[in-house]
Enzyme design. Structure first.
Site, PDB file in Angstrom:
ATOM      1  N   LEU A   1       0.860  -1.188   0.000  1.00  0.00           N
ATOM      2  CA  LEU A   1       0.000   0.000   0.000  1.00  0.00           C
ATOM      3  C   LEU A   1       0.893   1.232   0.000  1.00  0.00           C
ATOM      4  CD1 LEU A   1      -2.863  -0.733   2.586  1.00  0.00           C
ATOM      5  CD2 LEU A   1      -3.130  -0.391   0.129  1.00  0.00           C
ATOM      6  N   ASP A   2       0.568   2.211  -0.833  1.00  0.00           N
ATOM      7  CA  ASP A   2       1.334   3.451  -0.870  1.00  0.00           C
ATOM      8  C   ASP A   2       1.254   4.173   0.475  1.00  0.00           C
ATOM      9  OD1 ASP A   2       1.986   3.081  -3.551  1.00  0.00           O
ATOM     10  OD2 ASP A   2       0.160   4.081  -4.234  1.00  0.00           O
ATOM     11  N   PRO A   3       2.231   5.022   0.786  1.00  0.00           N
ATOM     12  CA  PRO A   3       2.170   5.769   2.052  1.00  0.00           C
ATOM     13  C   PRO A   3       0.881   6.572   2.222  1.00  0.00           C
ATOM     14  CG  PRO A   3       4.356   5.934   1.104  1.00  0.00           C
ATOM     15  CD  PRO A   3       3.513   5.229   0.079  1.00  0.00           C
ATOM     16  N   MET A   4       0.357   7.139   1.126  1.00  0.00           N
ATOM     17  CA  MET A   4      -0.881   7.918   1.214  1.00  0.00           C
ATOM     18  C   MET A   4      -2.088   7.058   1.566  1.00  0.00           C
ATOM     19  SD  MET A   4      -2.819  10.061  -1.805  1.00  0.00           S
ATOM     20  CE  MET A   4      -3.844   8.669  -2.301  1.00  0.00           C
ATOM     21  N   ALA A   5      -2.044   5.791   1.184  1.00  0.00           N
ATOM     22  CA  ALA A   5      -3.204   4.904   1.320  1.00  0.00           C
ATOM     23  C   ALA A   5      -3.360   4.400   2.750  1.00  0.00           C
ATOM     24  CB  ALA A   5      -3.068   3.724   0.368  1.00  0.00           C
TER      25      ALA A   5
END
Length: 297
Positions: free
Chosen positions: A39-43
């Site tokens: 998962l991306d850091p933003m997610a």
């Protein structure tokens, strides 16, 4: 020693998947920890973590279908196709004349079903052994090849207008390897106004649900799903006798038992409810595709 198992974690924004793995290692006091799908850091949302011998199961979990809740912002593009990137373009006022409800619906429909998708250049895909995002950060130009993915649901559940943009809240059911950032980018491009992702939350990985996940500060060993309980979430269960379990663990085939499988793979569960491993067809026989470390009783 920590028992092998699968842990469901609700990843907060701002942390990488590797950060969650590192915190899990510290919380449980073990180095053998991995995850099933970045998962991306933003997610935010569901990260499936394998601990000890259960890391062997991650291979079979990572390919499961996923469900995401997301917000797509139409009218702006960014260098990363999400809110972490710098805004590159803003749609001129006249471009919005063509953004009708019918055109939006048609754009969503065109991105539903079996589609060919070019991943974002800042994805975690490896290019010659290095992550694409690392190459981009180093100043390299990265163009990734298109890949076939399946988007079984792409549904708009709410929308909000702002000054120079339109936000769409969406729910997406998709195959493993689908990039929701790319859906946002491609929808915006199709409508002629550009688009990027401003929020992303993963709610399901196969039958695993974020509603059952722990917050990162609450990670404890007692929350681990047993390998057997986790395996039957992604594979059909196959009960095996003590003798068959022993044979599988010793690398022997189960003669003339392939007809017991309805699919390609199954989770072999012994008489004590312990996961022996994953079995596959080999002609008329069954053989181990993966064996779990044997539990000492």
């Amino acid at each position: 020693m920590v028992s092998p198992g699968i842990l469901l974690v609700d990843k907060p924004a701002g942390l990488t998947s590797h950060d969650v793995v590192a915190r899990t290692r510290r919380a449980l006091g073990t180095r053998k920890v991995g995850h099933a799908g970045t998962l991306d850091p933003m997610a935010t949302g569901l990260l499936v973590i394998g601990v000890e011998g259960a890391t062997r199961l991650l291979t079979y979990i990572v390919g499961a279908d996923k469900t995401y809740e997301a917000t797509i912002r139409l009218g702006q593009t960014t260098g990363t196709d999400d809110a972490d990137g710098e805004i590159l373009t803003r749609a001129p006022e006249q471009a919005w004349d063509a953004v009708t409800p019918e055109r939006v619906a048609a754009g969503v429909a065109a991105l539903t079903g079996e589609i060919s998708q070019v991943p974002s250049s800042v994805s975690a895909i490896k290019v010659d052994g290095r992550r694409a995002y690392d190459r981009v950060r180093a100043g390299e130009e990265v163009v990734l090849a298109a890949r076939d993915v399946t988007v079984s649901r792409f549904e708009i559940v709410a929308e909000r207008s702002g000054e120079g943009f339109l936000d769409l809240d969406v729910v997406v059911d998709c195959s493993s390897g689908t990039y929701i950032r790319s859906l946002a980018r491609d929808l915006g491009a199709d409508l002629g106004v550009g688009g990027h992702l401003t929020a992303l939350r993963r709610t399901h990985v196969g039958d695993f649900d974020v509603a059952d996940a722990l917050m990162i500060e609450d990670i404890v060993e007692t929350a681990l799903l047993t390998p057997a309980a986790a395996a039957v979430r992604v594979l059909d269960p196959l009960p095996v006798s003590a003798a068959d379990a022993r044979d599988l663990r010793h690398g022997k085939r189960l003669t003339d038992q392939a007809s017991r499988l309805s699919g390609v793979l199954a989770a072999a569960i012994d008489e004590d409810g312990v996961l022996v491993g994953v079995v596959e067809r080999r002609g008329a026989d069954l053989k181990s595709a993966m064996n779990m470390p044997e539990v000492t009783r």
